[in-house]
Design a protein around this motif. Structure first.
Motif, PDB file in Angstrom:
ATOM      1  N   LEU A  79      -2.421 -14.768   8.361  1.00  0.00           N
ATOM      2  CA  LEU A  79      -0.994 -15.100   8.419  1.00  0.00           C
ATOM      3  C   LEU A  79      -0.786 -16.540   7.981  1.00  0.00           C
ATOM      4  O   LEU A  79      -1.585 -17.430   8.303  1.00  0.00           O
ATOM      5  CB  LEU A  79      -0.469 -14.880   9.834  1.00  0.00           C
ATOM      6  N   TRP A  80       0.329 -16.761   7.248  1.00  0.00           N
ATOM      7  CA  TRP A  80       0.536 -18.076   6.642  1.00  0.00           C
ATOM      8  C   TRP A  80       2.019 -18.438   6.691  1.00  0.00           C
ATOM      9  O   TRP A  80       2.817 -17.969   5.895  1.00  0.00           O
ATOM     10  CB  TRP A  80       0.043 -18.051   5.186  1.00  0.00           C
ATOM     11  N   PRO A  81       2.426 -19.289   7.640  1.00  0.00           N
ATOM     12  CA  PRO A  81       3.852 -19.627   7.802  1.00  0.00           C
ATOM     13  C   PRO A  81       4.430 -20.467   6.663  1.00  0.00           C
ATOM     14  O   PRO A  81       5.650 -20.603   6.576  1.00  0.00           O
ATOM     15  CB  PRO A  81       3.884 -20.389   9.129  1.00  0.00           C
ATOM     16  N   GLU A 111       8.144 -14.380   4.457  1.00  0.00           N
ATOM     17  CA  GLU A 111       7.806 -12.971   4.658  1.00  0.00           C
ATOM     18  C   GLU A 111       7.927 -12.205   3.341  1.00  0.00           C
ATOM     19  O   GLU A 111       8.680 -12.593   2.442  1.00  0.00           O
ATOM     20  CB  GLU A 111       8.734 -12.350   5.704  1.00  0.00           C
ATOM     21  N   ASP A 112       7.179 -11.103   3.244  1.00  0.00           N
ATOM     22  CA  ASP A 112       7.165 -10.258   2.050  1.00  0.00           C
ATOM     23  C   ASP A 112       6.508 -10.940   0.860  1.00  0.00           C
ATOM     24  O   ASP A 112       6.695 -10.510  -0.283  1.00  0.00           O
ATOM     25  CB  ASP A 112       8.581  -9.806   1.657  1.00  0.00           C
ATOM     26  N   THR A 113       5.735 -11.994   1.091  1.00  0.00           N
ATOM     27  CA  THR A 113       5.035 -12.685   0.016  1.00  0.00           C
ATOM     28  C   THR A 113       3.559 -12.831   0.379  1.00  0.00           C
ATOM     29  O   THR A 113       3.224 -13.185   1.506  1.00  0.00           O
ATOM     30  CB  THR A 113       5.641 -14.077  -0.231  1.00  0.00           C
ATOM     31  N   ILE A 114       2.705 -12.539  -0.594  1.00  0.00           N
ATOM     32  CA  ILE A 114       1.261 -12.649  -0.408  1.00  0.00           C
ATOM     33  C   ILE A 114       0.731 -13.747  -1.320  1.00  0.00           C
ATOM     34  O   ILE A 114       1.014 -13.776  -2.521  1.00  0.00           O
ATOM     35  CB  ILE A 114       0.550 -11.313  -0.754  1.00  0.00           C
ATOM     36  N   GLY A 119     -15.344 -10.294  -2.674  1.00  0.00           N
ATOM     37  CA  GLY A 119     -14.154  -9.927  -1.915  1.00  0.00           C
ATOM     38  C   GLY A 119     -13.096 -10.994  -2.011  1.00  0.00           C
ATOM     39  O   GLY A 119     -13.160 -11.891  -2.846  1.00  0.00           O
ATOM     40  N   ALA A 120     -12.111 -10.886  -1.104  1.00  0.00           N
ATOM     41  CA  ALA A 120     -10.996 -11.835  -1.131  1.00  0.00           C
ATOM     42  C   ALA A 120     -10.388 -11.980   0.255  1.00  0.00           C
ATOM     43  O   ALA A 120     -10.251 -10.995   0.998  1.00  0.00           O
ATOM     44  CB  ALA A 120      -9.923 -11.384  -2.122  1.00  0.00           C
ATOM     45  N   LEU A 121     -10.025 -13.191   0.577  1.00  0.00           N
ATOM     46  CA  LEU A 121      -9.204 -13.507   1.746  1.00  0.00           C
ATOM     47  C   LEU A 121      -7.828 -13.861   1.211  1.00  0.00           C
ATOM     48  O   LEU A 121      -7.694 -14.764   0.381  1.00  0.00           O
ATOM     49  CB  LEU A 121      -9.796 -14.683   2.512  1.00  0.00           C
ATOM     50  N   PHE A 122      -6.789 -13.127   1.645  1.00  0.00           N
ATOM     51  CA  PHE A 122      -5.453 -13.396   1.121  1.00  0.00           C
ATOM     52  C   PHE A 122      -4.518 -13.836   2.232  1.00  0.00           C
ATOM     53  O   PHE A 122      -4.728 -13.544   3.422  1.00  0.00           O
ATOM     54  CB  PHE A 122      -4.891 -12.194   0.345  1.00  0.00           C
ATOM     55  N   LEU A 123      -3.481 -14.583   1.837  1.00  0.00           N
ATOM     56  CA  LEU A 123      -2.569 -15.217   2.781  1.00  0.00           C
ATOM     57  C   LEU A 123      -1.289 -14.396   2.888  1.00  0.00           C
ATOM     58  O   LEU A 123      -0.655 -14.083   1.872  1.00  0.00           O
ATOM     59  CB  LEU A 123      -2.248 -16.645   2.328  1.00  0.00           C
ATOM     60  N   VAL A 124      -0.917 -14.063   4.108  1.00  0.00           N
ATOM     61  CA  VAL A 124       0.238 -13.209   4.381  1.00  0.00           C
ATOM     62  C   VAL A 124       1.402 -14.069   4.864  1.00  0.00           C
ATOM     63  O   VAL A 124       1.337 -14.664   5.950  1.00  0.00           O
ATOM     64  CB  VAL A 124      -0.101 -12.146   5.443  1.00  0.00           C
ATOM     65  N   ASP A 168       4.707 -18.366  16.249  1.00  0.00           N
ATOM     66  CA  ASP A 168       5.045 -16.959  16.469  1.00  0.00           C
ATOM     67  C   ASP A 168       5.333 -16.347  15.104  1.00  0.00           C
ATOM     68  O   ASP A 168       5.488 -17.052  14.102  1.00  0.00           O
ATOM     69  CB  ASP A 168       6.268 -16.836  17.390  1.00  0.00           C
ATOM     70  N   PHE A 169       5.398 -15.032  15.041  1.00  0.00           N
ATOM     71  CA  PHE A 169       5.727 -14.335  13.800  1.00  0.00           C
ATOM     72  C   PHE A 169       6.348 -12.984  14.151  1.00  0.00           C
ATOM     73  O   PHE A 169       6.226 -12.493  15.273  1.00  0.00           O
ATOM     74  CB  PHE A 169       4.476 -14.128  12.924  1.00  0.00           C
TER      75      PHE A 169
END
Length: 389
Positions: A154-156, A160-163, A340-345, A362-363
């Protein structure tokens, strides 16, 4: 129970009872009961970790990691499901990572994947020594390594809706640097003053000055500066009325490739020798290279995540961040064995969004539902459709 209801239940149950690294006994037992209720087979590769195998037996085609541990923070969110443990809080979003992977597990349990899939619920991402290497060591023969592996965070800072996706180094490797200083004890009494072989305080100051001049300083390495050193602690002396006989310096080295790390180690040891020659104080440099691994995202895995996001309708921030982050994650331990990959949500909701590790973090759980769709596409290696029971 709908996917959203399951996700909320898992996340909020974990959030109310957070546990620190290597102490996730209640958390792992809770997940064991939930996953067992789905009819899934699992193992314990580490004392408070779980590994779930789905599909046919054999070497996994795809693997996923979620982290279980919380951090030492006193929560200030005033949420109805806030932490019930003083001084411990899920302020890094690991409860959300885990909840998303549990929803994926139920989907895959209802319609088994064609190829083997491995889900890892890992202990102790936040601490050193971290849990990733213990999990890797504990995975049974034939179940590791996978063909590819994915993790999310998770990445504040993203909406939202963006990776956020970045090929290559997402997070640097981290090494710990400790320099110790020892001077010959002198004498000071009566009319005779003998300062001995040197003053450790002077040597500490000289060492820090030379490090700043010789080694790139900072917290975020770049392609132009693939290694940086940040001196965070320095101390010397035992009393205000006598020369310091001992001292120490502690620093963090962040690096993007192993050659740069090795060169930096040599530079630090040469600085220690030069300070000893100049001050007469013995200086010893110790470098701990297993603190955090490099997190290098493979181009093939990043492309797979981008394709899945496109099918789901999530926005992709390509080449995000533009430079490697200054933070770390032990997901790189897995990437030493498998691409592999680690992606930011993205979970940002506005300017008042608290940052990671903030007591007010919080999220919205709803932001994770399309991410579960992405995970399912990756698990089934089918970017044409999403099956949402």
């Amino acid at each position: 129970m709908s996917d959203l209801e399951l996700l909320r239940w898992i996340r909020r149950t974990m959030h109310q009872w957070p546990e620190l690294g290597h102490e996730e006994h209640r958390t792992s037992a809770f997940l064991e009961g939930v996953l067992g209720g789905f009819g899934l087979r699992f193992s314990r590769p580490a004392p408070t970790s779980l590994a779930v195998s789905l599909g046919p037996r054999g070497r996994p085609t795809v693997a996923f990691r979620a982290d279980l541990d919380a951090i030492a923070r006193t929560e200030e969110t005033e949420l109805p499901f806030a932490s019930e443990r003083p001084g411990v809080m899920h302020a890094c979003g690991h409860d959300g990572h885990t909840a998303a992977l549990v929803v994926l597990a139920r989907r895959l349990a209802r319609r088994q994947p064609i190829d083997p899939v491995l889900l890892i619920f890992q202990q102790a991402e936040e601490v050193h020594p971290s849990g990733a290497r213990r999990v890797i060591e504990g995975l049974g023969p034939g179940t590791w390594p996978a063909d590819q592996m994915y993790g999310l965070h998770l990445w504040p800072e993203l909406p939202e809706d963006t990776i956020g996706l970045r090929t290559g180094a997402l997070m640097p490797g981290i090494s710990g640097v400790t320099a110790t200083f020892r001077a010959v004890q002198g004498r000071s009494h009566g009319t005779r003053v003998d300062a001995g072989a040197g003053d450790a305080l002077n040597a500490v100051n000289r060492f820090c000055s030379m490090v700043e001049r010789v080694v790139p300083a900072g917290r975020c390495p770049t392609s132009e500066r693939p290694v940086v050193v940040h001196v965070g602690m320095a101390q010397a002396g035992e009393a205000p009325n006598q020369p310091a006989s001992s001292g120490s310096v502690r620093a963090t080295m962040r690096w993007l490739d192993h050659d740069a790390r090795v060169r930096c180690e040599k530079d630090l040891r040469q600085i220690a020798e030069d300070v000893t020659a100049e001050t007469g104080v013995a200086v010893n440099v110790c470098v701990e290279n297993d603190v955090r691994p490099l997190v290098p995202n493979a181009a093939s895995a990043v492309n797979n995540v981008a394709s899945a996001c496109e099918k789901v309708g999530l926005n992709v921030a390509a080449n995000y961040p533009q430079a490697p982050l200054g933070v770390s994650d032990d997901f790189g331990c897995y990437l030493e064995h498998v691409p592999g990959a680690l992606f930011l949500v993205g979970c940002g909701t506005g300017n008042d969004q608290a940052d990671l590790h903030d007591p007010k973090f919080d999220f919205r759980e709803e932001a994770l539902l399309p991410v579960v769709d992405v995970l399912e596409l990756l698990a089934r290696q089918d970017f044409g459709s999403v099956v949402n029971p």
